[in-house]
Design an enzyme around this catalytic site. Structure first.
Site, mmCIF file in Angstrom:
data_model
loop_
_atom_site.group_PDB
_atom_site.id
_atom_site.type_symbol
_atom_site.label_atom_id
_atom_site.label_comp_id
_atom_site.label_asym_id
_atom_site.label_seq_id
_atom_site.Cartn_x
_atom_site.Cartn_y
_atom_site.Cartn_z
ATOM 1 N N ASN A 22 0.876 -1.174 0.000
ATOM 2 C CA ASN A 22 0.000 0.000 0.000
ATOM 3 C C ASN A 22 0.913 1.224 0.000
ATOM 4 O O ASN A 22 1.510 1.548 1.027
ATOM 5 C CB ASN A 22 -0.885 -0.037 1.254
ATOM 6 C CG ASN A 22 -1.705 1.235 1.421
ATOM 7 O OD1 ASN A 22 -1.760 2.070 0.519
ATOM 8 N ND2 ASN A 22 -2.344 1.373 2.576
ATOM 9 N N TRP A 23 1.014 1.850 -1.164
ATOM 10 C CA TRP A 23 1.952 2.976 -1.289
ATOM 11 C C TRP A 23 1.420 4.246 -0.622
ATOM 12 O O TRP A 23 2.133 5.228 -0.503
ATOM 13 C CB TRP A 23 2.238 3.262 -2.768
ATOM 14 C CG TRP A 23 3.056 2.205 -3.461
ATOM 15 C CD1 TRP A 23 3.443 0.996 -2.954
ATOM 16 C CD2 TRP A 23 3.585 2.267 -4.786
ATOM 17 N NE1 TRP A 23 4.185 0.308 -3.890
ATOM 18 C CE2 TRP A 23 4.283 1.060 -5.025
ATOM 19 C CE3 TRP A 23 3.540 3.223 -5.812
ATOM 20 C CZ2 TRP A 23 4.931 0.796 -6.239
ATOM 21 C CZ3 TRP A 23 4.178 2.952 -7.021
ATOM 22 C CH2 TRP A 23 4.864 1.751 -7.230
ATOM 23 N N LYS A 24 0.140 4.241 -0.242
ATOM 24 C CA LYS A 24 -0.487 5.414 0.381
ATOM 25 C C LYS A 24 -0.286 6.638 -0.520
ATOM 26 O O LYS A 24 -0.265 6.485 -1.741
ATOM 27 C CB LYS A 24 0.053 5.609 1.802
ATOM 28 C CG LYS A 24 -0.060 4.304 2.629
ATOM 29 C CD LYS A 24 0.196 4.478 4.094
ATOM 30 C CE LYS A 24 0.014 3.129 4.793
ATOM 31 N NZ LYS A 24 0.184 3.205 6.242
ATOM 32 N N HIS A 37 -9.294 1.345 5.274
ATOM 33 C CA HIS A 37 -7.993 1.522 5.931
ATOM 34 C C HIS A 37 -8.155 2.498 7.091
ATOM 35 O O HIS A 37 -8.929 3.452 7.002
ATOM 36 C CB HIS A 37 -6.963 2.036 4.919
ATOM 37 C CG HIS A 37 -5.573 1.962 5.461
ATOM 38 N ND1 HIS A 37 -5.080 2.882 6.357
ATOM 39 C CD2 HIS A 37 -4.587 1.057 5.267
ATOM 40 C CE1 HIS A 37 -3.850 2.538 6.693
ATOM 41 N NE2 HIS A 37 -3.525 1.434 6.040
ATOM 42 N N GLU A 64 -6.417 4.861 8.051
ATOM 43 C CA GLU A 64 -6.140 6.266 7.719
ATOM 44 C C GLU A 64 -7.359 6.916 7.064
ATOM 45 O O GLU A 64 -7.612 8.106 7.254
ATOM 46 C CB GLU A 64 -4.890 6.347 6.832
ATOM 47 C CG GLU A 64 -3.639 6.059 7.660
ATOM 48 C CD GLU A 64 -2.496 5.417 6.917
ATOM 49 O OE1 GLU A 64 -2.505 5.399 5.673
ATOM 50 O OE2 GLU A 64 -1.573 4.912 7.607
ATOM 51 N N GLU A 120 -4.948 -4.732 10.839
ATOM 52 C CA GLU A 120 -3.892 -3.732 10.980
ATOM 53 C C GLU A 120 -4.105 -2.960 12.287
ATOM 54 O O GLU A 120 -4.908 -2.014 12.326
ATOM 55 C CB GLU A 120 -3.923 -2.744 9.817
ATOM 56 C CG GLU A 120 -3.717 -3.373 8.464
ATOM 57 C CD GLU A 120 -3.172 -2.358 7.454
ATOM 58 O OE1 GLU A 120 -2.119 -2.645 6.868
ATOM 59 O OE2 GLU A 120 -3.774 -1.289 7.271
ATOM 60 N N GLY A 174 3.210 2.232 10.808
ATOM 61 C CA GLY A 174 4.244 3.253 10.682
ATOM 62 C C GLY A 174 5.017 3.525 11.956
ATOM 63 O O GLY A 174 5.795 4.482 12.025
ATOM 64 N N SER A 200 3.909 -2.198 10.325
ATOM 65 C CA SER A 200 5.364 -2.297 10.546
ATOM 66 C C SER A 200 5.957 -3.648 10.116
ATOM 67 O O SER A 200 6.885 -4.143 10.756
ATOM 68 C CB SER A 200 5.709 -1.973 12.003
ATOM 69 O OG SER A 200 5.399 -0.613 12.275
ATOM 70 N N GLY A 226 3.052 -1.001 4.213
ATOM 71 C CA GLY A 226 3.103 0.410 3.863
ATOM 72 C C GLY A 226 4.521 0.823 3.521
ATOM 73 O O GLY A 226 5.022 0.581 2.413
ATOM 74 N N GLY A 227 5.219 1.419 4.482
ATOM 75 C CA GLY A 227 6.549 1.998 4.244
ATOM 76 C C GLY A 227 7.514 1.083 3.510
ATOM 77 O O GLY A 227 8.192 1.515 2.559
HETATM 78 P P1 13P Z 1 3.420 0.346 7.604
HETATM 79 O O1 13P Z 1 3.885 -0.924 6.935
HETATM 80 O O2 13P Z 1 4.136 1.563 7.086
HETATM 81 O O3 13P Z 1 3.390 0.219 9.070
HETATM 82 O O4 13P Z 1 1.885 0.567 7.128
HETATM 83 C C1 13P Z 1 0.996 -0.485 7.214
HETATM 84 C C2 13P Z 1 -0.243 -0.117 6.499
HETATM 85 O O5 13P Z 1 -0.955 0.784 6.909
HETATM 86 C C3 13P Z 1 -0.561 -0.854 5.270
HETATM 87 O O6 13P Z 1 -1.856 -0.599 4.836
#
Ligand code: 13P
Length: 259
Positions: free
Chosen positions: A17-19, A107, A109, A177, A183, A221, A242-243
């Site tokens: 997920n590149w956000k 999600h 966020e 999640e 993050g 993470s 994510g990251g």
């Molecule tokens: P991180 O891997 O950056 O913690 O993010 C997880 C995430 O929100 C994937 O949707």
């Protein structure tokens, strides 16, 4: 993880997920790098399914870059309506038209930034299924709920209210999640992840005839350094990243951890 004999087969899904990250040049370079690695891996035979979910602006060029590659493309959100006066939104059918096979819904966020409720998430997931997409429905507790010992109750409530009636193992993936793990570099213990995934599995089995075949991903993470340990946990059928999905070496190393 690989199932014990007699257990249902669930192919591991590693999803990035590149956000809200990536412009054309760096997004294309990352996708092309991953596509090259996938093509180079034993006759394209990946041990797991791979998915990337870039920002909407990159879907069309990335769809072209990934054509013929085993890496699937997904959106990060969709509207619940088929089309119409919804400024700034994208419909599930538009995502399908851009080459997506998946879409993330609910999600944390989006729940936090846009006040999305479980009911909205369920409507979005229903729209995704109607457009022929697989919905990745995200659940997870905030830290205060965890500290109160309410994790299972929170994720069970989210599952009950976010899953549309039309959901099946073929069109739905669940992603657990924990919000506090996203993050932050912190993750639940192996036992905690196993407990939540086991609980979600039982609830899916209660609710759906093919609930034992629904993939349940862990997200929060995940990195190359902890992926193998997390992917080996019972009822963990992949990861939503994510990251670490923004770095080809990290994402590829995570993908290598699944088999
Ligand atoms: P991180 O891997 O950056 O913690 O993010 C997880 C995430 O929100 C994937 O949707």
């Amino acid at each position: 993880m690989s199932p014990a004999s007699g257990a249902p087969q669930r192919r591991t899904l590693i999803a990035g997920n590149w956000k809200m990250n990536g412009r054309r040049a760096d997004g294309l370079a990352l996708a092309e790098d991953l596509a090259r690695r996938a093509a180079g891996s034993a006759a394209g035979q990946l041990a797991c399914d791979l998915l990337i979910c870039p920002p909407t602006t990159l879907l069309i060029p990335l769809g072209e870059a990934l054509a013929g590659s085993p890496i699937a493309l997904g959106g990060q959100d969709c509207h619940w309506a088929e089309k119409g006066a919804h400024t700034g939104d994208v419909s599930a059918a538009m995502l399908a038209d851009a080459g997506c096979r998946f879409v993330i819904v609910g999600h944390s966020e989006r729940r936090a930034d846009h006040g999305e409720t479980d009911a909205a998430v369920r409507d979005k997931a229903r729209a995704a299924l109607a457009a022929g997409l697989t919905a990745i429905i995200c659940l997870g507790e905030i830290e205060a709920a965890r500290e109160r010992g309410e994790t299972l109750a929170v994720v069970e409530g989210q599952l009950n209210d976010s899953l549309p009636e039309q959901a099946s193992a073929a069109n739905t993936v669940i992603a657990y999640e924990p919000v506090w793990a996203i993050g932050s570099g912190r993750t639940p213990t192996v036992e905690e992840i196993a407990r939540v995934h086991g609980h979600l599995r039982r609830k899916l089995q209660d609710r759906m005839s093919d609930g034992d075949r629904v993939r349940i991903l862990y997200g929060g993470s995940v990195k190359a350094a902890n992926a193998a340990e997390i992917l080996a946990i019972d009822e963990v059928d992949g990861a939503l990243i994510g990251g670490a999905s923004l770095k080809a070496d990290e994402f590829w190393a995570i993908a290598q951890s699944c088999g």
